[in-house]
Design a protein around this motif. Sequence first.
Motif, PDB file in Angstrom:
ATOM      1  N   ASP A  60       1.290  -1.003   0.000  1.00  0.00           N
ATOM      2  CA  ASP A  60      -0.151   0.010  -0.209  1.00  0.00           C
ATOM      3  C   ASP A  60       0.754   1.457   0.103  1.00  0.00           C
ATOM      4  N   LEU A  61       0.426   2.436  -1.148  1.00  0.00           N
ATOM      5  CA  LEU A  61       0.892   3.579  -0.434  1.00  0.00           C
ATOM      6  C   LEU A  61       0.281   4.502  -1.260  1.00  0.00           C
ATOM      7  N   ILE A  62       0.489   5.609  -0.267  1.00  0.00           N
ATOM      8  CA  ILE A  62      -0.467   6.732   0.187  1.00  0.00           C
ATOM      9  C   ILE A  62       0.092   8.040  -0.127  1.00  0.00           C
ATOM     10  N   LEU A  63       0.425   8.991  -1.518  1.00  0.00           N
ATOM     11  CA  LEU A  63       0.697   9.577  -1.758  1.00  0.00           C
ATOM     12  C   LEU A  63       0.150  11.437  -1.862  1.00  0.00           C
ATOM     13  N   GLN A  64       0.854  12.249  -2.203  1.00  0.00           N
ATOM     14  CA  GLN A  64       0.070  13.328  -2.063  1.00  0.00           C
ATOM     15  C   GLN A  64       0.133  13.510  -3.070  1.00  0.00           C
ATOM     16  N   GLU A  65      -0.514  14.708  -4.200  1.00  0.00           N
ATOM     17  CA  GLU A  65      -0.300  15.027  -5.444  1.00  0.00           C
ATOM     18  C   GLU A  65       0.947  15.687  -5.483  1.00  0.00           C
ATOM     19  N   GLY A  66       1.763  15.230  -6.797  1.00  0.00           N
ATOM     20  CA  GLY A  66       2.842  15.827  -7.146  1.00  0.00           C
ATOM     21  C   GLY A  66       3.932  14.824  -6.936  1.00  0.00           C
ATOM     22  N   ALA A  67       4.267  14.336  -5.735  1.00  0.00           N
ATOM     23  CA  ALA A  67       4.984  13.206  -5.595  1.00  0.00           C
ATOM     24  C   ALA A  67       5.524  12.457  -6.606  1.00  0.00           C
ATOM     25  N   THR A  90       1.432 -14.923 -14.472  1.00  0.00           N
ATOM     26  CA  THR A  90       1.534 -15.006 -13.259  1.00  0.00           C
ATOM     27  C   THR A  90       1.581 -13.719 -12.292  1.00  0.00           C
ATOM     28  N   PHE A  91       0.363 -13.175 -11.823  1.00  0.00           N
ATOM     29  CA  PHE A  91       0.686 -11.855 -11.307  1.00  0.00           C
ATOM     30  C   PHE A  91       0.672 -11.677  -9.783  1.00  0.00           C
ATOM     31  N   GLY A  92       1.368 -10.706  -9.618  1.00  0.00           N
ATOM     32  CA  GLY A  92       2.044 -10.276  -8.245  1.00  0.00           C
ATOM     33  C   GLY A  92       0.973  -9.693  -7.828  1.00  0.00           C
ATOM     34  N   THR A  93       0.747  -9.633  -6.583  1.00  0.00           N
ATOM     35  CA  THR A  93      -0.085  -9.057  -5.343  1.00  0.00           C
ATOM     36  C   THR A  93       0.089  -7.804  -5.132  1.00  0.00           C
ATOM     37  N   GLY A  94      -0.099  -7.233  -5.930  1.00  0.00           N
ATOM     38  CA  GLY A  94      -0.155  -5.790  -6.741  1.00  0.00           C
ATOM     39  C   GLY A  94       0.003  -4.814  -5.417  1.00  0.00           C
ATOM     40  N   THR A  95      -0.052  -3.207  -5.871  1.00  0.00           N
ATOM     41  CA  THR A  95       0.300  -1.812  -4.871  1.00  0.00           C
ATOM     42  C   THR A  95      -0.503  -1.804  -4.706  1.00  0.00           C
ATOM     43  N   ARG A  96      -1.612  -1.063  -4.126  1.00  0.00           N
ATOM     44  CA  ARG A  96      -2.576  -0.215  -3.997  1.00  0.00           C
ATOM     45  C   ARG A  96      -2.444   1.778  -3.765  1.00  0.00           C
ATOM     46  N   LEU A  97      -2.783   2.231  -4.673  1.00  0.00           N
ATOM     47  CA  LEU A  97      -1.685   3.310  -4.658  1.00  0.00           C
ATOM     48  C   LEU A  97      -2.672   4.379  -4.337  1.00  0.00           C
ATOM     49  N   GLN A  98      -2.824   5.530  -3.455  1.00  0.00           N
ATOM     50  CA  GLN A  98      -3.711   6.073  -3.500  1.00  0.00           C
ATOM     51  C   GLN A  98      -3.071   7.916  -3.388  1.00  0.00           C
ATOM     52  N   VAL A  99      -3.457   8.367  -4.340  1.00  0.00           N
ATOM     53  CA  VAL A  99      -3.530   9.672  -4.576  1.00  0.00           C
ATOM     54  C   VAL A  99      -4.252  10.920  -3.501  1.00  0.00           C
ATOM     55  N   THR A 100      -3.811  11.488  -2.814  1.00  0.00           N
ATOM     56  CA  THR A 100      -4.288  12.465  -2.047  1.00  0.00           C
ATOM     57  C   THR A 100      -4.485  14.158  -2.932  1.00  0.00           C
ATOM     58  N   ARG A 136      16.298 -10.820 -11.733  1.00  0.00           N
ATOM     59  CA  ARG A 136      14.663 -10.786 -11.342  1.00  0.00           C
ATOM     60  C   ARG A 136      13.721 -10.178 -10.295  1.00  0.00           C
ATOM     61  N   TYR A 137      13.954  -8.029 -10.731  1.00  0.00           N
ATOM     62  CA  TYR A 137      13.062  -7.542 -10.674  1.00  0.00           C
ATOM     63  C   TYR A 137      13.289  -6.745 -11.530  1.00  0.00           C
ATOM     64  N   SER A 138      11.795  -5.725 -11.081  1.00  0.00           N
ATOM     65  CA  SER A 138      11.460  -4.652 -12.207  1.00  0.00           C
ATOM     66  C   SER A 138      10.994  -3.439 -11.610  1.00  0.00           C
ATOM     67  N   LEU A 139      11.192  -2.143 -11.760  1.00  0.00           N
ATOM     68  CA  LEU A 139      10.852  -1.446 -11.382  1.00  0.00           C
ATOM     69  C   LEU A 139       9.913  -0.307 -12.014  1.00  0.00           C
ATOM     70  N   LEU A 140       8.692  -0.049 -11.395  1.00  0.00           N
ATOM     71  CA  LEU A 140       7.920   1.486 -11.996  1.00  0.00           C
ATOM     72  C   LEU A 140       8.087   1.805 -11.363  1.00  0.00           C
ATOM     73  N   TYR A 141       8.034   3.272 -12.076  1.00  0.00           N
ATOM     74  CA  TYR A 141       8.462   4.677 -10.957  1.00  0.00           C
ATOM     75  C   TYR A 141       7.017   5.629 -11.982  1.00  0.00           C
ATOM     76  N   ILE A 142       6.752   6.361 -10.843  1.00  0.00           N
ATOM     77  CA  ILE A 142       5.841   7.108 -11.500  1.00  0.00           C
ATOM     78  C   ILE A 142       5.704   9.044 -10.560  1.00  0.00           C
ATOM     79  N   SER A 143       5.664   9.911 -11.384  1.00  0.00           N
ATOM     80  CA  SER A 143       6.729  10.553 -11.493  1.00  0.00           C
ATOM     81  C   SER A 143       4.824  11.795 -11.312  1.00  0.00           C
ATOM     82  N   SER A 144       5.432  13.388 -10.515  1.00  0.00           N
ATOM     83  CA  SER A 144       4.225  13.875 -11.130  1.00  0.00           C
ATOM     84  C   SER A 144       2.970  13.810 -10.244  1.00  0.00           C
ATOM     85  N   SER A 145       3.158  12.639  -9.316  1.00  0.00           N
ATOM     86  CA  SER A 145       1.594  12.105  -9.033  1.00  0.00           C
ATOM     87  C   SER A 145       0.411  12.782  -9.832  1.00  0.00           C
TER      88      SER A 145
END
Lengths: 113, 110
Positions: B10-17, B99-109, B68-77
């Motif tokens: 889980d990840l909570i971000l402010q807009e722009g982060a 095969t899917f991972g368990t997911g990352t739940r992102l909330q941008v406020t 054996r890894y991958s990264l996803l970058y989100i800028s200026s959310s």
Amino acid sequence: DAGVTQSPTHLIKTRGQQVTLRCSPKSGHDTVSWYQQALGQGPQFIFQYYEEEERQRGNFPDRFSGHQFPNYSSELNVNALLLGDSALYLCASSRDGGYNEQFFGPGTRLTVL
Amino acid sequence: GIQVEQSPPDLILQEGANSTLRCNFSDSVNNLQWFHQNPWGQLINLFYIPSGTKQNGRLSATTVATERYSLLYISSSQTTDSGVYFCAVPSFVTASKLTFGTGTRLQVTL
């Protein structure tokens, strides 16, 4: 270019009933895969159809069956529905036998009461 | 079968982060997909990235297959980035079954 389409969008059934879900792949795609996504989890692979035959199957009972038609569209059938079958059912299509990027439809949300 | 783990859950971000999501997988793969699942359940393709780095607007992804890894970058959310992010991989044995991972739940406020 139409994407992957699924019908119906929502469905409510009772235990013991049977259900049929439908999927039309993207234009140019010949392979259809079905996934089940329970609430709060990632999608789980059910099976895949290519050249009108089931080519791979995940850990799902025989109550789950499918079909692929000559136009590459596909159906997922579930018999003797259980409460635990309530989930979002996703269809994915890909080209060249499935060894390429997969694209997903909007899903059918099945509720079993 | 192949195991796929994602972090953070889980990840909570402010807009722009900015943020970085990680996907680890247990076996060799020949491709990897990143998806964004919106609140209505639609899985949206973000990247198809067997190795290297790709960019699409504010999003970019890097896969290091040998480690054996991958990264996803989100800028200026933005608030529209909210949802669940999945990575998915096929195995070499059953190359078309994801095969899917368990997911990352992102909330941008705001």
